[in-house]
Design a protein around this motif. Structure first.
Motif, PDB file in Angstrom:
ATOM      1  N   TYR A 189       0.845  -1.192   0.000  1.00  0.00           N
ATOM      2  CA  TYR A 189       0.000   0.000   0.000  1.00  0.00           C
ATOM      3  C   TYR A 189       0.884   1.246   0.000  1.00  0.00           C
ATOM      4  O   TYR A 189       2.063   1.198   0.363  1.00  0.00           O
ATOM      5  CB  TYR A 189      -0.957   0.021   1.196  1.00  0.00           C
ATOM      6  CG  TYR A 189      -0.290  -0.058   2.554  1.00  0.00           C
ATOM      7  CD1 TYR A 189       0.353   1.041   3.129  1.00  0.00           C
ATOM      8  CD2 TYR A 189      -0.315  -1.243   3.298  1.00  0.00           C
ATOM      9  CE1 TYR A 189       0.940   0.974   4.373  1.00  0.00           C
ATOM     10  CE2 TYR A 189       0.263  -1.332   4.553  1.00  0.00           C
ATOM     11  CZ  TYR A 189       0.886  -0.212   5.083  1.00  0.00           C
ATOM     12  OH  TYR A 189       1.483  -0.291   6.309  1.00  0.00           O
TER      13      TYR A 189
ATOM     14  N   TYR B 116      -5.468   3.283   3.735  1.00  0.00           N
ATOM     15  CA  TYR B 116      -5.307   1.886   4.109  1.00  0.00           C
ATOM     16  C   TYR B 116      -4.249   1.740   5.205  1.00  0.00           C
ATOM     17  O   TYR B 116      -4.409   0.938   6.137  1.00  0.00           O
ATOM     18  CB  TYR B 116      -4.924   1.032   2.899  1.00  0.00           C
ATOM     19  CG  TYR B 116      -4.927  -0.451   3.195  1.00  0.00           C
ATOM     20  CD1 TYR B 116      -6.126  -1.165   3.254  1.00  0.00           C
ATOM     21  CD2 TYR B 116      -3.748  -1.148   3.446  1.00  0.00           C
ATOM     22  CE1 TYR B 116      -6.151  -2.524   3.550  1.00  0.00           C
ATOM     23  CE2 TYR B 116      -3.763  -2.505   3.738  1.00  0.00           C
ATOM     24  CZ  TYR B 116      -4.960  -3.180   3.793  1.00  0.00           C
ATOM     25  OH  TYR B 116      -4.979  -4.518   4.095  1.00  0.00           O
TER      26      TYR B 116
ATOM     27  N   GLY C 256     -13.143   0.800   4.921  1.00  0.00           N
ATOM     28  CA  GLY C 256     -12.551   1.863   4.134  1.00  0.00           C
ATOM     29  C   GLY C 256     -13.612   2.766   3.535  1.00  0.00           C
ATOM     30  O   GLY C 256     -14.786   2.715   3.929  1.00  0.00           O
TER      31      GLY C 256
ATOM     32  N   GLY D 136     -10.242  -0.044   0.659  1.00  0.00           N
ATOM     33  CA  GLY D 136      -9.378   0.303   1.783  1.00  0.00           C
ATOM     34  C   GLY D 136      -9.725  -0.398   3.076  1.00  0.00           C
ATOM     35  O   GLY D 136      -9.110  -0.138   4.114  1.00  0.00           O
TER      36      GLY D 136
ATOM     37  N   VAL E 237      -9.799  -3.252   5.937  1.00  0.00           N
ATOM     38  CA  VAL E 237      -8.808  -4.225   6.404  1.00  0.00           C
ATOM     39  C   VAL E 237      -9.468  -5.114   7.449  1.00  0.00           C
ATOM     40  O   VAL E 237     -10.272  -4.658   8.263  1.00  0.00           O
ATOM     41  CB  VAL E 237      -7.545  -3.517   6.979  1.00  0.00           C
ATOM     42  CG1 VAL E 237      -7.900  -2.588   8.131  1.00  0.00           C
ATOM     43  CG2 VAL E 237      -6.506  -4.540   7.427  1.00  0.00           C
TER      44      VAL E 237
ATOM     45  N   THR F 166       0.039  -5.223   2.265  1.00  0.00           N
ATOM     46  CA  THR F 166      -1.408  -5.151   2.469  1.00  0.00           C
ATOM     47  C   THR F 166      -1.935  -6.278   3.343  1.00  0.00           C
ATOM     48  O   THR F 166      -3.077  -6.228   3.784  1.00  0.00           O
ATOM     49  CB  THR F 166      -2.149  -5.193   1.113  1.00  0.00           C
ATOM     50  OG1 THR F 166      -1.773  -6.393   0.407  1.00  0.00           O
ATOM     51  CG2 THR F 166      -1.799  -3.983   0.263  1.00  0.00           C
TER      52      THR F 166
ATOM     53  N   ASN G  82      -6.361  -7.398   3.296  1.00  0.00           N
ATOM     54  CA  ASN G  82      -7.309  -6.476   2.661  1.00  0.00           C
ATOM     55  C   ASN G  82      -8.512  -7.193   2.062  1.00  0.00           C
ATOM     56  O   ASN G  82      -9.406  -6.554   1.513  1.00  0.00           O
ATOM     57  CB  ASN G  82      -6.606  -5.619   1.600  1.00  0.00           C
ATOM     58  CG  ASN G  82      -6.039  -6.457   0.466  1.00  0.00           C
ATOM     59  OD1 ASN G  82      -5.930  -7.675   0.578  1.00  0.00           O
ATOM     60  ND2 ASN G  82      -5.665  -5.809  -0.625  1.00  0.00           N
TER      61      ASN G  82
END
Length: 287
Positions: free
Chosen positions: A37, A43, A70, A76, A78, A114, A129
């Motif tokens: 990222y 993120y 996100g 975005g 997580v 990520t 993600n």
């Protein structure tokens, strides 16, 4: 007499606390996603928020999972979970300390990734993600066995007894089996249902028996569960994910850091005991 007992108690408590946590803190495996990222992105902020939640929650719960949404609820986002080994209590603080240590190591190991996962002896942390929560995953992450000890009917009977107990569904998500000097442990992540946990553990245990045969110890870590056994205190300290050289070098440095820390702690203990000893002598002299 009081001073002698006090000094002895401080020494015992210090050594027990030091070496118990050193074992809980031992690295087992770690891995990161290939995708990265952008620094300063939303993120990154969500990942930091997630990992902070792990550390805060671990003083209250031995398992928890989180989702940080996100923009527009998807882009975005997580997802993550942490879990402590089933025998670590909240009252002792070992669970919270293990998770904090795992989060710190994961942050260094998977900086900018990520997704990442890290297993210590006492706890497991993972984030990604894409959602993996509540999804059974029997992917083999680590599989390693000790040196063969040759066929011994007593040893094999004990191993089969231990592994057999680990395979019983009545054992719950965390299971421990002991037979003589042989011990085994198995655990699923808390997001699996009872049937999914049993299915995952049966896969891990089956691989353990097949692949490790007459080995003195064996580990099989799948993505959502693990099964292990060891005898006579012998066990592996090799790294997972293929035990590549970079990870080995990294763990050597971490081991050296732990040793340096222990030496510093022992030095501090010696100074403290010396001070208390002199204080006790002054008290005795004043009588």
């Amino acid at each position: 007499m009081f001073c002698t007992k006090t000094l002895l108690l401080i020494t015992v408590l210090f050594l027990l606390g030091t070496f118990t946590f050193a074992a809980v803190d031992t690295f087992v495996y770690g891995g990161c996603s290939q995708t990265k990222y952008f620094p300063g992105s939303p993120y990154e902020s969500n990942v930091n928020s997630l990992l902070t939640s792990f550390v805060s929650s671990a003083s209250l719960y031995t398992y928890n999972n989180f989702t940080v949404n996100g923009i527009s609820g998807g882009d975005g986002s997580v997802y993550g979970l942490y879990q402590c080994r089933g025998d670590l209590s909240l009252g002792s603080g070992d669970c919270a300390r293990c998770v904090a240590r795992a989060v710190s190591r994961l942050g260094s190991l998977c900086a900018g990734a990520t997704g990442g996962a890290l297993q210590l002896e006492g706890c497991f942390v993972k984030y990604d993600n894409s959602t993996f929560l509540g999804v059974e995953d029997k992917t083999v992450v680590v599989r390693r066995c000790g040196s063969p000890v040759g066929y011994n009917s007593d040893e094999m009977t004990r191993r089969d007894s231990v592994v057999g107990y680990l395979s019983t569904s009545s054992g719950g998500s965390y299971r421990v089996g002991v037979s003589g000097e042989l011990q085994g442990v198995a655990q699923c992540t808390g997001d699996l249902s009872a049937s999914e946990c049993q299915d995952c553990l049966m896969e891990a245990i089956g691989r353990l028996k097949t692949d490790c045969g007459t080995a003195a110890w064996g580990d099989v870590y799948l993505a959502k569960c693990y099964a292990r056994y060891s005898g006579r205190g012998g066990h592996s300290r090799a790294n997972g994910y293929g035990g590549n050289r970079d990870n080995n070098d990294d763990e050597i440095q971490k081991t050296l850091a732990i040793i340096v820390g222990l030496i510093a702690g022992v030095t501090l203990l010696v100074v403290l005991l010396s001070f208390m000893s002199k204080s006790c002598e002054r008290v005795k002299g004043g009588k």
